[in-house]
Design a protein around this motif. Structure first.
Motif, PDB file in Angstrom:
ATOM      1  N   UNK A   7       2.870  22.822 -32.885  1.00  0.00           N
ATOM      2  CA  UNK A   7       3.181  23.361 -32.851  1.00  0.00           C
ATOM      3  C   UNK A   7       3.847  24.676 -33.872  1.00  0.00           C
ATOM      4  N   UNK A   8       4.404  25.172 -34.398  1.00  0.00           N
ATOM      5  CA  UNK A   8       4.702  26.111 -35.626  1.00  0.00           C
ATOM      6  C   UNK A   8       3.726  25.609 -36.875  1.00  0.00           C
ATOM      7  N   UNK A   9       3.331  23.712 -36.736  1.00  0.00           N
ATOM      8  CA  UNK A   9       2.454  23.436 -37.869  1.00  0.00           C
ATOM      9  C   UNK A   9       1.901  22.591 -37.284  1.00  0.00           C
ATOM     10  N   UNK A  10       0.639  23.622 -37.757  1.00  0.00           N
ATOM     11  CA  UNK A  10      -1.193  23.163 -37.524  1.00  0.00           C
ATOM     12  C   UNK A  10      -1.529  23.918 -38.425  1.00  0.00           C
ATOM     13  N   UNK A  11      -2.737  23.116 -38.716  1.00  0.00           N
ATOM     14  CA  UNK A  11      -4.425  22.901 -39.101  1.00  0.00           C
ATOM     15  C   UNK A  11      -5.766  22.484 -38.645  1.00  0.00           C
ATOM     16  N   UNK A  12      -6.412  22.981 -38.795  1.00  0.00           N
ATOM     17  CA  UNK A  12      -7.853  23.346 -38.328  1.00  0.00           C
ATOM     18  C   UNK A  12      -8.473  22.343 -38.879  1.00  0.00           C
ATOM     19  N   UNK A  13      -7.893  21.014 -40.333  1.00  0.00           N
ATOM     20  CA  UNK A  13      -8.261  19.821 -40.006  1.00  0.00           C
ATOM     21  C   UNK A  13      -7.405  18.590 -39.539  1.00  0.00           C
ATOM     22  N   UNK A  44       2.766  18.026 -43.401  1.00  0.00           N
ATOM     23  CA  UNK A  44       3.888  18.751 -43.086  1.00  0.00           C
ATOM     24  C   UNK A  44       5.447  19.749 -44.342  1.00  0.00           C
ATOM     25  N   UNK A  45       5.807  20.489 -43.288  1.00  0.00           N
ATOM     26  CA  UNK A  45       6.821  20.761 -44.777  1.00  0.00           C
ATOM     27  C   UNK A  45       8.686  19.567 -44.613  1.00  0.00           C
ATOM     28  N   UNK A  46       9.125  20.297 -45.683  1.00  0.00           N
ATOM     29  CA  UNK A  46       9.827  19.226 -46.332  1.00  0.00           C
ATOM     30  C   UNK A  46      11.070  20.225 -46.585  1.00  0.00           C
ATOM     31  N   UNK A  47      12.156  18.933 -46.018  1.00  0.00           N
ATOM     32  CA  UNK A  47      13.751  20.296 -47.080  1.00  0.00           C
ATOM     33  C   UNK A  47      14.127  18.967 -47.875  1.00  0.00           C
ATOM     34  N   UNK A 171       3.221  16.942 -48.508  1.00  0.00           N
ATOM     35  CA  UNK A 171       5.197  17.487 -48.409  1.00  0.00           C
ATOM     36  C   UNK A 171       5.178  19.095 -48.662  1.00  0.00           C
ATOM     37  N   UNK A 172       5.616  19.570 -48.922  1.00  0.00           N
ATOM     38  CA  UNK A 172       5.144  21.140 -49.225  1.00  0.00           C
ATOM     39  C   UNK A 172       7.314  22.005 -49.087  1.00  0.00           C
ATOM     40  N   UNK A 194      -0.082  27.946 -45.706  1.00  0.00           N
ATOM     41  CA  UNK A 194      -0.881  28.352 -46.387  1.00  0.00           C
ATOM     42  C   UNK A 194      -0.968  28.026 -48.115  1.00  0.00           C
ATOM     43  N   UNK A 195      -0.378  27.459 -48.297  1.00  0.00           N
ATOM     44  CA  UNK A 195      -0.325  26.832 -49.939  1.00  0.00           C
ATOM     45  C   UNK A 195      -0.510  25.229 -49.748  1.00  0.00           C
ATOM     46  N   UNK A 196      -0.038  25.049 -48.631  1.00  0.00           N
ATOM     47  CA  UNK A 196      -0.727  23.223 -48.288  1.00  0.00           C
ATOM     48  C   UNK A 196      -2.055  22.936 -47.538  1.00  0.00           C
ATOM     49  N   UNK A 197      -2.345  24.371 -46.722  1.00  0.00           N
ATOM     50  CA  UNK A 197      -3.665  24.322 -46.120  1.00  0.00           C
ATOM     51  C   UNK A 197      -4.471  24.091 -47.496  1.00  0.00           C
TER      52      UNK A 197
END
Length: 206
Positions: A7-13, A44-47, A171-172, A194-197
């Motif tokens: 969904x909102x967290x997708x990457x081409x790899x 993925x992202x994290x708190x 995680x970022x 963008x940074x995680x990519x």
């Protein structure tokens, strides 16, 4: 194989597996049955529970599934609430470097990399389908070396463990787990992605 929530967290790899523990467990199990990956890296992202900073990138091989009521002794669980995915044995856990490439963490200067990552210390990621918004609970998590919160990682590692597949996560941090968690997540999400990519592609030598 690199996987993400989707969904909102997708990457081409990365292959999306779903949001939360239930979707990710079901979908990743199907993927493991069909594709039989040699490794799994969740991205993925994290708190943060306070000590990890916004946009800090952390690598981990261990996840917890601990609800707040556990710390206040208002709940208990008969199942294991911690998991590390080491593959088929209980030997040394694989590093992200061994799963992706041998490229150096310090070769990429576009992201703030956790000292724990650089010093090979393990940061535990807590997983729940609910987002923490109470700063008072942070001390209970950090006292157990649990510094991040993500909605999928525990399920990902449990699936990897079940299939005997080495696994880890990258995680970022997008927000602190406080009263403004959702607003800060939305504000920082685009830049974090963008940074995680860039970070993952640099780690994989792409």
């Amino acid at each position: 194989m690199i996987v993400c929530a989707g969904k909102s967290e997708q990457f081409d790899f990365a292959q999306p597996v779903g949001i939360g523990m239930i979707e990710s467990a079901i979908n990743l199990s199907r993927i493991c049955e069909i594709k039989k990956p040699d490794y799994i890296v969740f991205v993925g992202t994290a708190g943060s529970y306070g000590e990890k900073e916004i946009f800090e990138i952390v690598e981990s091989r261990t996840a917890a599934n601990i609800e707040q009521a556990f710390f206040t002794e208002d709940a208990y669980t008969p199942i294991d609430n911690m998991v590390s995915a080491y593959g088929g044995t209980e030997g040394d856990a694989p590093s992200v470097a061994s799963l992706l490439s041998q490229s150096s963490l310090t070769s990429f200067k576009g992201a703030h990399v956790s000292r724990e990552t650089l010093e090979n210390r393990e940061t535990i990621v807590n997983t729940s389908n609910y987002i923490t918004t109470n700063k008072e609970i942070w001390k209970y998590y950090t006292a157990q070396s649990i510094h991040l919160e993500n909605m999928e990682f525990f399920a990902v590692l449990k699936v990897a463990q079940m299939y005997g597949i080495p696994a880890a996560g990258i995680f970022i941090v997008t927000n602190y787990c406080d009263e403004s968690a959702h607003e800060d997540f939305l504000k920082n999400h685009k830049e974090a992605m963008q940074r995680l990519d860039l970070y993952v592609k640099a780690r994989a030598g792409k």
